[in-house]
Design a protein around this motif. Structure first.
Motif, PDB file in Angstrom:
ATOM      1  N   MET A   1       1.891 -12.228  20.363  1.00 34.14           N
ATOM      2  CA  MET A   1       1.873 -11.831  18.959  1.00 34.14           C
ATOM      3  C   MET A   1       2.184 -10.342  18.854  1.00 34.14           C
ATOM      4  SD  MET A   1      -1.304 -11.613  16.304  1.00 34.14           S
ATOM      5  CE  MET A   1      -1.765 -10.055  17.031  1.00 34.14           C
ATOM      6  N   LYS A   2       2.862  -9.916  17.785  1.00 37.56           N
ATOM      7  CA  LYS A   2       3.220  -8.521  17.555  1.00 37.56           C
ATOM      8  C   LYS A   2       2.981  -8.210  16.083  1.00 37.56           C
ATOM      9  CE  LYS A   2       7.522  -7.308  17.344  1.00 37.56           C
ATOM     10  NZ  LYS A   2       8.919  -7.001  17.709  1.00 37.56           N
ATOM     11  N   ILE A   3       2.476  -6.990  15.846  1.00 35.79           N
ATOM     12  CA  ILE A   3       2.259  -6.528  14.466  1.00 35.79           C
ATOM     13  C   ILE A   3       3.531  -5.821  14.025  1.00 35.79           C
ATOM     14  CG2 ILE A   3       0.872  -5.093  12.948  1.00 35.79           C
ATOM     15  CD1 ILE A   3      -1.465  -5.446  14.832  1.00 35.79           C
ATOM     16  N   ALA A   4       4.263  -6.427  13.103  1.00 34.60           N
ATOM     17  CA  ALA A   4       5.519  -5.838  12.639  1.00 34.60           C
ATOM     18  C   ALA A   4       5.265  -4.690  11.675  1.00 34.60           C
ATOM     19  CB  ALA A   4       6.381  -6.895  11.969  1.00 34.60           C
ATOM     20  N   SER A   5       4.247  -4.799  10.811  1.00 32.79           N
ATOM     21  CA  SER A   5       3.905  -3.725   9.882  1.00 32.79           C
ATOM     22  C   SER A   5       2.455  -3.891   9.482  1.00 32.79           C
ATOM     23  CB  SER A   5       4.807  -3.743   8.643  1.00 32.79           C
ATOM     24  OG  SER A   5       4.668  -4.980   7.949  1.00 32.79           O
ATOM     25  N   LEU A   6       1.778  -2.758   9.270  1.00 28.26           N
ATOM     26  CA  LEU A   6       0.376  -2.731   8.887  1.00 28.26           C
ATOM     27  C   LEU A   6       0.284  -2.173   7.465  1.00 28.26           C
ATOM     28  CD1 LEU A   6      -2.614  -3.129   9.686  1.00 28.26           C
ATOM     29  CD2 LEU A   6      -2.596  -0.769  10.523  1.00 28.26           C
ATOM     30  N   HIS A   7      -0.377  -2.906   6.554  1.00 25.02           N
ATOM     31  CA  HIS A   7      -0.476  -2.530   5.142  1.00 25.02           C
ATOM     32  C   HIS A   7      -1.940  -2.194   4.847  1.00 25.02           C
ATOM     33  CE1 HIS A   7       3.586  -4.046   3.889  1.00 25.02           C
ATOM     34  NE2 HIS A   7       3.450  -4.646   5.082  1.00 25.02           N
ATOM     35  N   LEU A   8      -2.238  -0.905   4.754  1.00 31.40           N
ATOM     36  CA  LEU A   8      -3.591  -0.435   4.435  1.00 31.40           C
ATOM     37  C   LEU A   8      -3.667  -0.270   2.920  1.00 31.40           C
ATOM     38  CD1 LEU A   8      -3.903   2.202   7.293  1.00 31.40           C
ATOM     39  CD2 LEU A   8      -4.773  -0.145   7.270  1.00 31.40           C
ATOM     40  N   LYS A   9      -3.839  -1.377   2.244  1.00 29.07           N
ATOM     41  CA  LYS A   9      -3.803  -1.370   0.779  1.00 29.07           C
ATOM     42  C   LYS A   9      -5.009  -0.665   0.193  1.00 29.07           C
ATOM     43  CE  LYS A   9      -2.895  -4.395  -3.136  1.00 29.07           C
ATOM     44  NZ  LYS A   9      -2.622  -5.790  -3.577  1.00 29.07           N
ATOM     45  N   ALA A  10      -6.204  -0.951   0.726  1.00 28.08           N
ATOM     46  CA  ALA A  10      -7.434  -0.299   0.249  1.00 28.08           C
ATOM     47  C   ALA A  10      -8.439  -0.326   1.386  1.00 28.08           C
ATOM     48  CB  ALA A  10      -7.990  -0.998  -0.993  1.00 28.08           C
ATOM     49  N   TYR A  11      -8.385   0.711   2.247  1.00 18.49           N
ATOM     50  CA  TYR A  11      -9.267   0.757   3.415  1.00 18.49           C
ATOM     51  C   TYR A  11      -9.407   2.211   3.834  1.00 18.49           C
ATOM     52  CZ  TYR A  11     -11.502  -0.669   7.781  1.00 18.49           C
ATOM     53  OH  TYR A  11     -12.405  -0.868   8.797  1.00 18.49           O
TER      54      TYR A  11
END
Length: 476
Positions: A1-11
């Motif tokens: 598995m690979k993380i293509a993009s990380l979205h920190l919307k509210a953190y």
């Protein structure tokens, strides 16, 4: 598995931040920055995305817990999938649109699919393998100091100024040898390590590959589906069996019903009895019984009469008048009926006589005759045919006059209306010199003649005719 993009919307300190790992073709990505800028926070966000938010967290930064959101685009050899995690008790993992950031909470994602991508690695093992923070660095430094390497001891002495570190280290080494010997089995640490290796091997053996896990999961789903179908068929067949058993228990009743139906079909031509047929039957039976008793009595009486008749001596004179006696007996009923209606006929004749006397008295003014007296002079009161014809002609003339009177009345009303309209037109005329409408109205009004004279003349004629009719009526 690979993380293509990380979205920190509210953190943490992030709001709508995106870390894109697909901008370059390099296989290694390095995330760097000054202290307290969110590197460790981003690592905790990845852990929260993959395994869920902890019950309490310091990364809310004044937000409500329900507002925390972390998303990512995960990819493997089968493709990519955009997932979003919110903090909550259940149904916290769902799809979202990475291009617009729009969430789709109705499209839920099973946690098992994420576990399959991780290959069965849990949160603790993931942190040990991939989450190297300040706490882990301090733990590594402590391990370096406790090691027997010359470099570690020299660095420690130079930094702390402690003398005789080697002697202390030798003493500690002796104590350590009592606890652990390389490639040994008896010391407690060696035994613990052997047990740890066995446990780790068992854990590795217990780990299921993602593809195998998915295969087993598909097999489980298929087995559950088959079980549900089997249970449905079993319930259906059980209900059918209960229905058949009920039908079998109704067999004698069905046979009896069929026999009754055949009997009813045989009795189809029998007329249907009324509701009170039973009471009527009882009355008829009682009447039949009384009739039977009466018949027995009459038969006894008839036999006695026959015996008495046989005992009577035969007479030639009586035999000769037998036919006349039979005729008189046949006319006896008509004579009795005439006697019964004689009184009614006499009463009707007396009433007719009284009505005739009253009519004669009304015609000539004479006193009514006493009952039973003869009616005289009736023929003299009947008018002649000539008088009747004259009366009819007078009536016809009267009807004609009344018809003409009605017509003249209608014409008079029409003329009055025309005169009123002419006066209204004359008043509304703009030019006083134009008398054409007035002339037309005058002509239409005078064409009928003098209405009052005609009405007076007709009234006189009508009075004369009424006088004549009254005289003729008195003569009649």
């Amino acid at each position: 598995m690979k993380i293509a993009s990380l979205h920190l919307k509210a953190y943490g300190p992030f709001n709508g931040a995106i870390i894109d790992f697909e901008r370059s073709t390099s296989g290694l990505h390095l995330v760097y920055g000054p202290n307290e800028r969110g590197k460790s926070t981003a690592m905790r966000a990845i852990t929260a995305l993959l395994f869920g938010f902890p019950i309490r967290t310091e990364d809310h930064f004044g937000r409500d817990y329900s507002a925390l959101r972390v998303g990512a685009v995960l990819s493997d050899n089968k493709g990519s999938r955009a997932v979003m995690r919110r903090k909550g008790a259940r149904q916290t993992l769902y799809e979202f649109d990475p291009a617009t950031g729009r969430e789709h909470p109705e499209r839920l994602i099973d946690q098992a699919s994420i576990d399959a991508l991780l290959g069965g690695v849990d949160a603790r093992r993931f942190e040990l393998m991939h989450s190297l923070g300040s706490a882990q660095l301090r733990l590594g430094g402590r391990s370096l100091l406790e090691s027997a390497s010359e470099l570690g001891a020299t660095l420690f002495e130079a930094a702390s100024g402690i003398q005789r570190l080697r002697a202390v280290s030798a003493s500690l080494q002796a104590q350590a040898d009592a606890l652990f010997v390389p490639r040994g089995k008896l010391p407690s640490l060696n035994a613990a390590l052997i047990e740890l290796d066995a446990s780790q091997q068992a854990a590795r053996d217990a780990v299921v590959a993602p593809r195998q896990w998915q295969t087993l999961r598909d097999s489980l789903d298929q087995a559950q589906t088959d079980l549900l179908q089997i249970e449905t068929q079993w319930r259906s067949r059980r209900a059918r069996l209960a229905q058949v058993q009920r039908l079998l228990s109704l067999g004698p009743q069905v046979a009896r019903s069929a026999a009754v139906a055949r009997e009813l079909s045989d009795l189809a031509d029998v007329p249907e009895l009324a509701d009170d047929a039973q009471s009527q039957l009882a009355v008829w039976l009682q009447s039949l019984e009384q009739t039977g008793l009466t018949l027995i009595r009459e038969r006894d009486r008839l036999s006695r009469c026959r015996e008495a008749l046989a005992a009577l001596p035969a007479s030639t004179a009586d035999l000769d008048t037998a036919q006349a006696v039979a005729q008189l007996a046949g006319r006896l009923d008509a004579f009795q009926l005439a006697c019964a209606s004689s009184a009614r006929l006499q009463s009707d004749a007396a009433a007719a006589h009284r009505l005739l006397q009253q009519a004669l008295a009304a015609i000539d003014g004479a006193q009514p005759s006493p009952p039973g007296a003869a009616v005289c002079g009736v023929a003299t009161l009947v008018p002649s045919r000539a008088a009747m014809a004259q009366a009819r002609r007078a009536l016809a003339v009267r009807r004609d006059l009344e018809t003409r009177r009605t017509e003249l009345s209608v014409a008079s009303e029409r003329s009055e209306r025309a005169l009123i309209e002419a006066r209204a037109a004359l008043e509304a005329a703009p030019d006083p010199g134009d008398i054409t409408p007035f002339v037309a109205a005058h002509d239409s009004a005078t064409a009928v003649g003098d209405i009052e004279q005609q009405a007076s003349r007709l009234a006189s004629q009508l009075l004369v005719l009424e006088t004549q009719l009254d005289r003729q009526a008195e003569a009649l």
